[in-house]
Design an enzyme around this catalytic site. Structure first.
Site, short mmCIF file in Angstrom:
data_model
loop_
_atom_site.label_atom_id
_atom_site.label_comp_id
_atom_site.label_asym_id
_atom_site.label_seq_id
_atom_site.Cartn_x
_atom_site.Cartn_y
_atom_site.Cartn_z
N VAL A 1 0.87 -1.22 0.05
CA VAL A 1 0.03 -0.30 0.16
C VAL A 1 1.03 1.02 0.02
O VAL A 1 1.97 1.16 0.61
CB VAL A 1 -1.00 0.06 1.09
CG1 VAL A 1 -1.39 1.53 1.46
CG2 VAL A 1 -2.09 -1.22 1.19
N CYS A 2 0.42 2.22 -0.77
CA CYS A 2 1.29 3.58 -0.71
C CYS A 2 2.59 3.26 -1.21
O CYS A 2 2.75 2.64 -2.19
CB CYS A 2 1.26 4.12 0.72
SG CYS A 2 1.48 5.77 0.69
N THR A 3 3.53 4.08 -0.68
CA THR A 3 5.09 3.93 -1.23
C THR A 3 5.66 2.69 -1.18
O THR A 3 7.00 2.30 -1.47
CB THR A 3 5.85 4.95 -0.57
OG1 THR A 3 5.94 4.87 1.13
CG2 THR A 3 5.27 6.43 -0.82
N GLY B 1 -2.89 2.44 -3.65
CA GLY B 1 -2.57 3.69 -3.72
C GLY B 1 -2.29 4.14 -2.36
O GLY B 1 -1.93 3.33 -1.38
#
Length: 275
Positions: free
Chosen positions: A145-147, A195
């Site tokens: 998730v995310c970075t 994202g």
């Protein structure tokens, strides 16, 4: 004095008995305790989930998916180099339950949360990249998730795969051989990437459906009462508009530049070719 103490004791006992009359029976209490214990126990055949934690990570990136995995009664382990507390963006530390060496060789889900400055350190850390590459080579699902997807990319796990990341750094994925797809959750074969931050719950529900079926995922969604109704339409660059996005990019300039350097270095190290 003795009579007074006896009187007080009798009054106290009467109060306890009176209160006890409104309490559940011992059998009911034991049943409730057994129910809670059963909910917390991990079944022998539970999916094994290895969730990387690291200093400077974003707590919500972890907590959203972890809540889903826990409700599914997965065997969830927080994994880091040592069993020490690591810092997070909100100041609440997390402590690993397994070291890299203790983490099973084969897991159902390998998961990496985000937190850009911490992610960059992971991308530049050969020990972390080696662990991710090893477990990821055999995991049934390789996820983030995310970075966190940047760390997967630096470990060579996204070469030739569609993937996403936080919108501000998603354009770095092709530097490590991935194809950036602008969606909230992207699945490509056994890779599933989410994202930024709040996409963790969406990701969690999607992976839940893969692990236990759609009805189980629906049950988890209802338990979490996941029915987002944001007060503003500002949760994506498209909704926020060019002016707000540019202001945000200016404030993030230093971090994003370091992330680009790390992605470029990783791309050279893993011989990535942009797709």
């Amino acid at each position: 004095m003795s009579n007074e103490l006896t009187r007080r004791a009798l009054l106290a006992m009467s109060a306890v008995l009176a209160a006890g009359a409104s309490l559940p029976s011992l059998g009911a209490v034991q049943t409730a305790e057994g129910h809670m214990r059963n909910m917390m126990e991990v079944p022998p055949n539970a999916p094994k989930v290895a969730m990387l934690i690291y200093p400077k990570m974003v707590a919500l990136d972890l907590i959203g998916p972890m809540s889903v995995f826990k409700i599914l009664r997965c065997d969830v382990q927080l994994v880091w180099k040592e069993k020490i507390a690591v810092s997070t963006d909100v100041g609440i530390p997390f402590t690993a339950t397994q070291t890299f060496d203790e983490c099973p060789q084969d897991v159902n889900v390998l998961f990496v949360p985000g937190g850009l400055m911490g992610t960059i350190e992971c991308m530049n850390d050969p020990v972390v990249c080696s662990f991710l590459a090893d477990r990821g080579s055999r995991a049934k699902w390789v996820t983030s998730v995310c970075t966190g997807s940047l760390a997967l990319g630096a470990a060579g796990l996204l070469k030739g795969y569609d993937a996403t990341s936080h919108w501000a750094v998603a354009d770095l994925l092709p530097l490590m051989g991935a194809r950036h797809v602008s969606r909230r959750v992207v699945r490509d074969r056994n890779r599933m990437t989410g994202g930024g931050v709040t996409a963790g719950i969406d990701f969690g529900l999607m992976i839940a459906a893969e692990l236990k079926g759609e009805e189980e995922a629906r049950r988890v969604q209802l338990i979490l009462e996941y029915n987002p109704q944001p007060p503003f339409k500002n949760g994506s660059p498209e909704q926020a508009g060019a002016e707000r996005v540019e202001k945000m990019r200016q404030r993030r300039g230093y971090m994003d530049a370091i992330a680009r350097n790390a992605a470029e270095a990783a791309g050279k190290r893993i011989n990535a070719v942009s797709s």
